[in-house]
Enzyme design. Structure first.
Site, mmCIF file in Angstrom:
data_model
loop_
_atom_site.group_PDB
_atom_site.id
_atom_site.type_symbol
_atom_site.label_atom_id
_atom_site.label_comp_id
_atom_site.label_asym_id
_atom_site.label_seq_id
_atom_site.Cartn_x
_atom_site.Cartn_y
_atom_site.Cartn_z
ATOM 1 N N ILE A 42 0.834 -1.201 0.000
ATOM 2 C CA ILE A 42 0.000 0.000 0.000
ATOM 3 C C ILE A 42 0.868 1.250 0.000
ATOM 4 O O ILE A 42 0.588 2.222 -0.714
ATOM 5 C CB ILE A 42 -0.959 -0.024 1.206
ATOM 6 C CG1 ILE A 42 -2.051 -1.081 0.979
ATOM 7 C CG2 ILE A 42 -1.585 1.346 1.455
ATOM 8 C CD1 ILE A 42 -2.943 -1.334 2.159
ATOM 9 N N ASN A 43 1.949 1.245 0.777
ATOM 10 C CA ASN A 43 2.863 2.383 0.773
ATOM 11 C C ASN A 43 3.488 2.587 -0.603
ATOM 12 O O ASN A 43 3.649 3.716 -1.068
ATOM 13 C CB ASN A 43 3.960 2.180 1.816
ATOM 14 C CG ASN A 43 3.457 2.336 3.239
ATOM 15 O OD1 ASN A 43 2.406 2.929 3.473
ATOM 16 N ND2 ASN A 43 4.199 1.790 4.188
ATOM 17 N N GLU A 189 18.396 -7.607 6.417
ATOM 18 C CA GLU A 189 17.646 -8.725 5.853
ATOM 19 C C GLU A 189 18.521 -9.582 4.951
ATOM 20 O O GLU A 189 18.386 -10.807 4.918
ATOM 21 C CB GLU A 189 16.443 -8.185 5.071
ATOM 22 C CG GLU A 189 15.394 -7.531 5.963
ATOM 23 C CD GLU A 189 14.398 -6.675 5.192
ATOM 24 O OE1 GLU A 189 13.366 -6.290 5.782
ATOM 25 O OE2 GLU A 189 14.670 -6.371 4.003
ATOM 26 N N VAL A 251 9.958 6.103 8.536
ATOM 27 C CA VAL A 251 8.821 5.355 8.016
ATOM 28 C C VAL A 251 8.728 5.511 6.497
ATOM 29 O O VAL A 251 8.730 6.622 5.978
ATOM 30 C CB VAL A 251 7.503 5.832 8.672
ATOM 31 C CG1 VAL A 251 6.312 5.122 8.050
ATOM 32 C CG2 VAL A 251 7.551 5.595 10.167
ATOM 33 N N ASP A 255 9.911 1.527 1.116
ATOM 34 C CA ASP A 255 8.781 1.464 0.199
ATOM 35 C C ASP A 255 8.887 2.550 -0.871
ATOM 36 O O ASP A 255 8.545 2.320 -2.042
ATOM 37 C CB ASP A 255 7.463 1.608 0.956
ATOM 38 C CG ASP A 255 7.257 0.489 1.966
ATOM 39 O OD1 ASP A 255 7.660 -0.651 1.669
ATOM 40 O OD2 ASP A 255 6.690 0.753 3.042
ATOM 41 N N THR A 288 9.896 13.604 5.387
ATOM 42 C CA THR A 288 8.495 13.795 5.767
ATOM 43 C C THR A 288 8.229 13.209 7.153
ATOM 44 O O THR A 288 8.769 12.170 7.511
ATOM 45 C CB THR A 288 7.554 13.135 4.746
ATOM 46 O OG1 THR A 288 7.851 11.733 4.668
ATOM 47 C CG2 THR A 288 7.719 13.764 3.374
#
Length: 310
Positions: A42-43, A189, A251, A255, A288
């Protein structure tokens, strides 16, 4: 017109606010509250649309919080295909402590997914019409580790490009199954994937090229935060430094990177240019606050700035 779809198996309602100081017991009065639809795919869709593209979101949604998530997606004017589930969609919280600049992130595990629910998701994707499918985020409880590998098989049958951004067993299974066009793990990861600390740049490059040579992915982009990112493909490797910006929130940086890189690739840019565009979007995202994503004008400015220096 470029047609992409995104898949989010474990979406979230992302809430964000600010407090002067995080303390225990006392009621904390927060300001700057916002609510956004979240989760990896969604991001990616949110950023892709901001850059000027179109994206369809496939996602699991359930319970009262699922209804709220549906509404948030509609407010963001995102085209969506919902797969209904019995469980409640999770809610994540990001708190910015203004006195220190620190950010606190609380992320629940999410609902358990029934076999019939994730099989319904596969059935829908088997009929998807897209040029790229971005499968991003963690697998919720109940979904098998090889789920993304199954999507890789669908990608080969349906002739679309699969972009994979996940971790752990889901990443390992996805890469071993073939059918992945682009994979974007973080350095943490990637270390977990190969089972090595990968201290030196050469060790990282060799491990990345091993994935490419084994056919795990056509392109591998490893993001390293303040240390930049590494690109690996059949053409070799490219290491770029991070673009220096003032950090307001972490955040959505990964993405944003994925969305911008896919956007550039889909519009015919070279792999290297798309990689640089992704790096600019990742840097723009940290400008942001809270759960907001990168802004298109920041991406373009940072991209031009970085290219002028390089």
């Amino acid at each position: 017109m470029l047609n992409i779809a995104t898949l989010t198996l474990n979406p979230t309602i992302d809430t964000a606010c600010e407090v002067e100081r995080v303390t225990d017991t006392r009621k904390l009065r927060a300001t700057g509250e916002r609510h956004d639809p979240g989760g990896g795919g969604i991001n990616v869709a949110r950023v892709f649309v901001r850059l000027g593209g179109n994206a369809r979101c496939y996602y699991l949604s359930g319970g009262a919080t699922g209804v709220a998530l549906d509404g948030l997606l509609d407010l963001h004017q995102l085209v969506r295909t919902k797969i209904g589930i019995a469980g409640q969609t999770r809610v994540s919280t990001t708190v910015h402590e203004t006195s220190t600049g620190l950010e606190y992130r609380f992320v629940p595990g999410g609902p358990t997914i029934a076999e019939s629910e994730w099989l319904s998701c596969l059935d829908l994707l088997a009929e998807a019409r897209c040029d790229y499918l971005v499968a991003s985020g963690s697998l919720p409880v109940g979904v098998p580790d090889d789920f993304y590998a199954r999507i890789g098989a669908i990608a080969q049958e349906r002739d679309f490009r699969l972009v994979l951004d996940t971790s752990g067993a889901a990443l390992a299974a996805g890469l071993s199954g073939g059918g992945v066009y682009l994979a974007k793990p973080s350095i943490e990861e990637f270390r977990a994937l190969v089972g090595s600390d990968l201290i030196t740049e050469r060790e990282i490059e060799e491990a990345a090229m091993d994935i490419i040579k084994r056919g795990g992915a056509e392109i591998l982009a490893i993001t390293m935060g303040s240390d930049g990112a590494l690109l690996a493909s059949k053409a070799g490797t490219l290491r770029l430094p991070a673009i220096a910006v003032e950090t307001r929130s972490a955040v959505g940086a990964g993405d944003s990177f994925v969305a911008a890189m896919v956007y550039a690739l889909g519009h015919g840019d070279s792999t290297e240019r798309a990689f640089r565009y992704g790096l600019a979007a990742g840097a723009a995202a940290v400008l942001t606050p809270g759960t907001d994503m990168c802004r298109a004008d920041d991406v373009e400015r940072l991209f031009q700035q970085a290219n002028a220096v390089s």
